[in-house]
Design a protein around this motif. Sequence first.
Motif, mmCIF file in Angstrom:
data_model
loop_
_atom_site.group_PDB
_atom_site.id
_atom_site.type_symbol
_atom_site.label_atom_id
_atom_site.label_comp_id
_atom_site.label_asym_id
_atom_site.label_seq_id
_atom_site.Cartn_x
_atom_site.Cartn_y
_atom_site.Cartn_z
ATOM 1 N N ARG A 175 23.912 -26.248 10.408
ATOM 2 C CA ARG A 175 25.325 -25.926 10.499
ATOM 3 C C ARG A 175 25.769 -25.357 9.479
ATOM 4 O O ARG A 175 25.820 -25.863 8.365
ATOM 5 N N THR A 176 26.144 -23.910 9.522
ATOM 6 C CA THR A 176 26.816 -23.414 8.317
ATOM 7 C C THR A 176 28.461 -23.413 8.075
ATOM 8 O O THR A 176 28.935 -23.469 9.004
ATOM 9 N N PRO A 177 28.859 -23.598 7.042
ATOM 10 C CA PRO A 177 30.251 -23.756 7.073
ATOM 11 C C PRO A 177 30.929 -22.522 7.399
ATOM 12 O O PRO A 177 30.652 -21.354 7.562
ATOM 13 N N TRP A 178 32.260 -22.861 7.853
ATOM 14 C CA TRP A 178 32.902 -21.576 8.343
ATOM 15 C C TRP A 178 33.495 -20.829 7.106
ATOM 16 O O TRP A 178 33.784 -21.302 6.202
ATOM 17 N N ALA A 179 33.772 -19.381 7.494
ATOM 18 C CA ALA A 179 34.391 -18.657 6.329
ATOM 19 C C ALA A 179 35.855 -19.046 5.884
ATOM 20 O O ALA A 179 36.514 -19.619 6.820
ATOM 21 N N PRO A 180 36.266 -18.631 5.001
ATOM 22 C CA PRO A 180 37.584 -18.695 4.397
ATOM 23 C C PRO A 180 38.537 -18.211 5.360
ATOM 24 O O PRO A 180 38.115 -17.273 6.091
ATOM 25 N N PHE A 181 39.900 -18.472 5.443
ATOM 26 C CA PHE A 181 40.657 -18.090 6.390
ATOM 27 C C PHE A 181 41.247 -16.703 6.426
ATOM 28 O O PHE A 181 41.262 -16.271 5.453
ATOM 29 N N THR A 182 40.986 -16.139 7.635
ATOM 30 C CA THR A 182 41.772 -14.918 7.653
ATOM 31 C C THR A 182 43.051 -15.242 8.501
ATOM 32 O O THR A 182 43.422 -16.498 8.782
ATOM 33 N N THR A 183 44.122 -14.015 8.653
ATOM 34 C CA THR A 183 45.429 -14.419 9.303
ATOM 35 C C THR A 183 45.287 -15.081 10.752
ATOM 36 O O THR A 183 45.643 -16.343 11.054
ATOM 37 N N SER A 184 44.470 -14.589 11.190
ATOM 38 C CA SER A 184 43.870 -15.137 12.840
ATOM 39 C C SER A 184 43.390 -16.575 12.970
ATOM 40 O O SER A 184 43.948 -17.439 13.536
ATOM 41 N N THR A 185 42.266 -16.779 11.661
ATOM 42 C CA THR A 185 41.753 -17.977 11.971
ATOM 43 C C THR A 185 42.471 -19.014 11.401
ATOM 44 O O THR A 185 42.587 -20.235 11.862
ATOM 45 N N LEU A 186 43.508 -18.789 10.477
ATOM 46 C CA LEU A 186 44.581 -19.694 9.929
ATOM 47 C C LEU A 186 45.532 -20.143 11.066
ATOM 48 O O LEU A 186 45.894 -21.325 11.233
ATOM 49 N N GLN A 187 45.934 -19.067 11.834
ATOM 50 C CA GLN A 187 46.971 -19.468 13.012
ATOM 51 C C GLN A 187 45.995 -20.409 14.031
ATOM 52 O O GLN A 187 46.928 -21.256 14.466
ATOM 53 N N GLN A 188 44.968 -20.067 14.088
ATOM 54 C CA GLN A 188 44.284 -20.793 15.365
ATOM 55 C C GLN A 188 44.023 -22.467 14.945
ATOM 56 O O GLN A 188 44.383 -23.294 15.558
ATOM 57 N N GLU A 189 43.624 -22.654 13.503
ATOM 58 C CA GLU A 189 43.320 -23.942 13.039
ATOM 59 C C GLU A 189 44.550 -24.623 12.757
ATOM 60 O O GLU A 189 44.472 -25.817 13.010
ATOM 61 N N ALA A 190 45.629 -24.178 12.513
ATOM 62 C CA ALA A 190 46.838 -24.669 11.966
ATOM 63 C C ALA A 190 47.351 -25.197 13.494
ATOM 64 O O ALA A 190 48.102 -26.193 13.456
ATOM 65 N N SER A 191 47.296 -24.511 14.263
ATOM 66 C CA SER A 191 47.751 -24.727 15.773
ATOM 67 C C SER A 191 46.919 -25.854 16.181
ATOM 68 O O SER A 191 47.454 -26.837 17.086
ATOM 69 N N ARG A 192 45.657 -25.912 16.098
ATOM 70 C CA ARG A 192 44.780 -27.050 16.460
ATOM 71 C C ARG A 192 44.932 -28.350 15.969
ATOM 72 O O ARG A 192 45.149 -29.428 16.479
#
Length: 572
Positions: free
Chosen positions: A109-126
């Motif tokens: 399992r590879t770590p996730w890439a640092p945040f982009t605007t989109s992935t930050l919005q998604q993960e902060a929502s979750r």
Amino acid sequence: MSAWRVQSVAVKLIVEREREIQNFKPEESWKLKVSLNAKWIDFTSELAKIWDKAKKIKNQEDIIKVLSTLWINTDNFQEKKDKKWNIYYEIPLLSDFELIASDKKDSIRTPWAPFTTSTLQQEASRKLGFWVSQTMAVAQNLYQNWHITYMRTDSVNLSDLAIGTSRKFIEENFWKEYSLQEWRKFKTKQANAQEAHEAIRPSYIDKTPENVWLEWNDLRLYKLIWERTVASQMKDAIVETTTYTFSPTLAANQQWITKWEVIKFAWFMKLYMEWTDEENEDAEETNSSTLPEMKNWEFATSRSLFANQVFSKPPSRYTEAMLVKKLESEWIWRPSTYAPTITTIVDRWYVEKIEKKLAPTDIAFMVNDFLEIYFKKMMDYKFTAKIEEELDEISMWKQDWVKMLEIFYEDFKKDLLNSDENALKVVEKVWRECPECKEWELIYKYSKSWKFIGCSRYPECKYLENIVDASKEEYLNTLREKYEGKPCEAGWTIVVKTWRFWPFLASSLYPEVKWIWKIPNEEIMALEEKFGWEKCDKCEEWIMHVKPSRRWPFLACSKYPDCKNAKPLPKE
């Protein structure tokens, strides 16, 4: 009313999902599991194959056929119901199950890439329960105070300085084994990404969430960004998957499967794990923390067999995180514009938020259907992606912007003239005569905030009436009985008023007297009586109160934000 190539397409996605839900027909199926024990460890196994073919159990008749092969008498079954009123059977079964195949595999399992605007919005929502607009507001505040890098970016790249300081931090604060021998660089998967900036990361890696002083929501988002950044430079995790295949001695043609995953080396998972949008309400019971070490041809003993009825589920409504992910996958607009887009469609009453999900209103269905008929090209998902590509080409001087607009407007003008000539006004009839003018019919009308009934002869006849929802009216009557007539601290008496989303308390002289109050939450009041009113153990001056949040209530000091003492309620 408004239409726009991003706003309208976002509404289209939500409308299409709602129609999928409305048209969904659940399909019945059954799961057959057996409780096994080997070497004093209990675990479960599920029927997977008969005669080496995948077996799907569709109904009770299929269950009876399978059970008969295990010599189980099906005449005296006692039918039970679970909490969702699905049928299940629990049947005693004493039999041997032979292990005919076993397999152990390691996966990386590879770590996730640092945040982009989109992935930050998604993960902060979750993880944090933030709305997309809230995430951007908090991130803006962190950026303006030099805590993070620029938060509007499509890039997953980190600077050499950030990677170097992350590795140094990992080696000094974790074991050296957690650190990579070579730097890890990520590549963006988005074709039209604009990578002028770095990924979103802390400005200084050595400023950990524990030693930086921030407001509560700022700290929660900063912690998310910091952990994701540092974890991206840690070693891959190794997960071991064990698969056992059993065959009952009573029916050697059956294959029962047991699967189990265990993390052998957590590495980056020690610091950070990404959440998903999948709902886990029906998470099944899992096996024990380990499976017994077994060799082929050894036996496990069964104790009981469980037959559970299940029904397929409709797709879930979009959350803000899910919608952002979908918009990005279709290359619709830029991630930095998702927050204002979602805010716009909610403010203009195309979409309402119900239990953190986005549900289309009646207006959304009507506007979407109209645009699909008369502006089909504009509503095509690929159209927006194509426009984005052309805008990128214009920014790089590869295309003439005047010519691009002329081509766009030529098609758009045709659609506009066609709709003007042929489109009929959409009217939803109530099928009642107007009681005021007694000539024209009543129709449903829409304002920015709600749906109501009015005369079709408006403005000559100004008759209006509200749409009565029986359940809401019953709830309002209960509130009126409880609160109305009581003295108001601002003068006169209390009355119950209704707003776009919920009722509230106000003075009977409202709006002249500007006193308003939320309807008290009885659950919070009960918890307040039980756990509140103790002296704050941090400032030792003010009182602890029970506060509500999106996830669960908690205790906080009444002096907040001067005193930031907050803690969970006692487990009792």
